[in-house]
Design an enzyme around this catalytic site. Sequence first.
Site, short mmCIF file in Angstrom:
data_model
loop_
_atom_site.label_atom_id
_atom_site.label_comp_id
_atom_site.label_asym_id
_atom_site.label_seq_id
_atom_site.Cartn_x
_atom_site.Cartn_y
_atom_site.Cartn_z
NE ARG A 22 -4.19 -1.75 0.31
CZ ARG A 22 -5.33 -1.78 0.89
NH1 ARG A 22 -5.82 -0.82 1.79
NH2 ARG A 22 -6.14 -2.69 0.83
NE ARG A 26 -9.36 7.37 0.88
CZ ARG A 26 -10.64 6.98 1.45
NH1 ARG A 26 -10.73 7.11 2.58
NH2 ARG A 26 -11.75 6.83 0.33
NE ARG A 35 -10.45 6.94 -3.88
CZ ARG A 35 -11.64 7.26 -3.67
NH1 ARG A 35 -12.26 8.08 -4.36
NH2 ARG A 35 -12.17 6.67 -2.63
CG ASP A 71 -8.58 -3.73 -4.46
OD1 ASP A 71 -8.00 -2.95 -3.65
OD2 ASP A 71 -9.47 -4.52 -4.15
CE1 TYR A 147 -13.01 -7.81 1.62
CE2 TYR A 147 -11.22 -9.10 0.89
CZ TYR A 147 -11.49 -8.06 1.67
OH TYR A 147 -10.66 -7.07 2.33
#
Length: 340
Positions: A22, A26, A35, A71, A147
């Site tokens: 990562r 953000r 974003r 992703d 998921y």
Amino acid sequence: MSAFLRACRRQPTEYTPIWLMRQAGRYQKEYRAIREKVSFIELCKDPALACEVTVRAVDQLDVDAGIIFADILLILEPLGIGFEFTDDQGPRIGTPVRSAEQIDAVREEIDAAVALSYVMEAIRLTRAELSVPLIGFAGAPFTLASYMIEGGRSTTFYETKQLMHRDPGAWNALMGKLAQAIAQYLNAQVKAGAQALQLFDSWVGCLSPADYVRFVLPHVRTIFEQLDPAVPSIHFGTGNPALYPLLKAAGGDVVGVDWRVPLGAQWDTLGKQEVAIMGNLDPAVLLAPRDVMNRAADVVLQEAAGSPGHIFNLGHGVMPAAQVDQVRALVDHVHEASRR
Ligand code: 1CP
């Protein structure tokens, strides 16, 4: 050959190579600015933007490898599973997959080069701009299945385990389909230019070793067996130290370990002559004062003892609360402290 690729092969390097899971995200103000204009999915599907974000992380941090901005859940769309990313709850699957009939309906084969052509294009663009190796990646079958079955993030994985134990036939059918699609997707990324691969089994640590052996390992092994051996692969899992020998047995040139284990003892257990190791600073240490962070990084370097085959990383991803200058300071410190 670059320090990162040499370390994947357990060859000596002049310093310990480092990259961070990562490393794009953000915590960077430039990422947050993008974003504000586009959704996360739009960003993933725009090769020029995905390339920009990937390259910026490498330039800002001076890390030894890039990881293509994408992703693990993107592969669900060609498999026929609808999902969205919410800003607070993370990913949400439209209709969770919980019955044998629903598993039957999951697509058997995907042509990843076509269905995920935007990832391939982002890899091609990024390769042209990066001077360090580019890592391609996919989610592992268990983590993706969790998921699909839970419908989003989970802490207990009760639905996933329930399906696994109630209907092993349906479970194996789902895992088999995922393994084929993942292998195909990873090989397509290599064709597009990825120079190393990482398989993320982020949530597999919720399983016992016995259940991993019975319900997961055979499927993961089929993935590694299908990968081009010319490209090194990293097998990453977190949360359960008892699984690391099994992850190694399932495949991969490098095992990625988290901070719950002392890296040196874990590497001895796995076999320093048999496999490279990646890790394993606690990401929370990025929030500590700089001297405390540097000392924690020194402990990781001492654990590895300069042995060929250590790739420095966090034990999991950079968190949104991290500061860019602190993350860069970690990279600089590892480079300086490990120089041989
Ligand atoms: O802008 C945003 O808020 C999106 C946040 C975000 C980002 C930056 C998501 C949503 N995904 C990503 C990028 C990403 N995801 C990368 C490339 C960036 C880089 O590493 O530099 C990679 C490799 C991933 C892989 C990924 N996605 C994993 C495996 C790694 C891990 O952290 O364990 C997992 C579990 C996901 C699912 C996912 N995607 C996004 C979120 C918030 C999550 C986790 C949700 C949860 O907690 O269940």
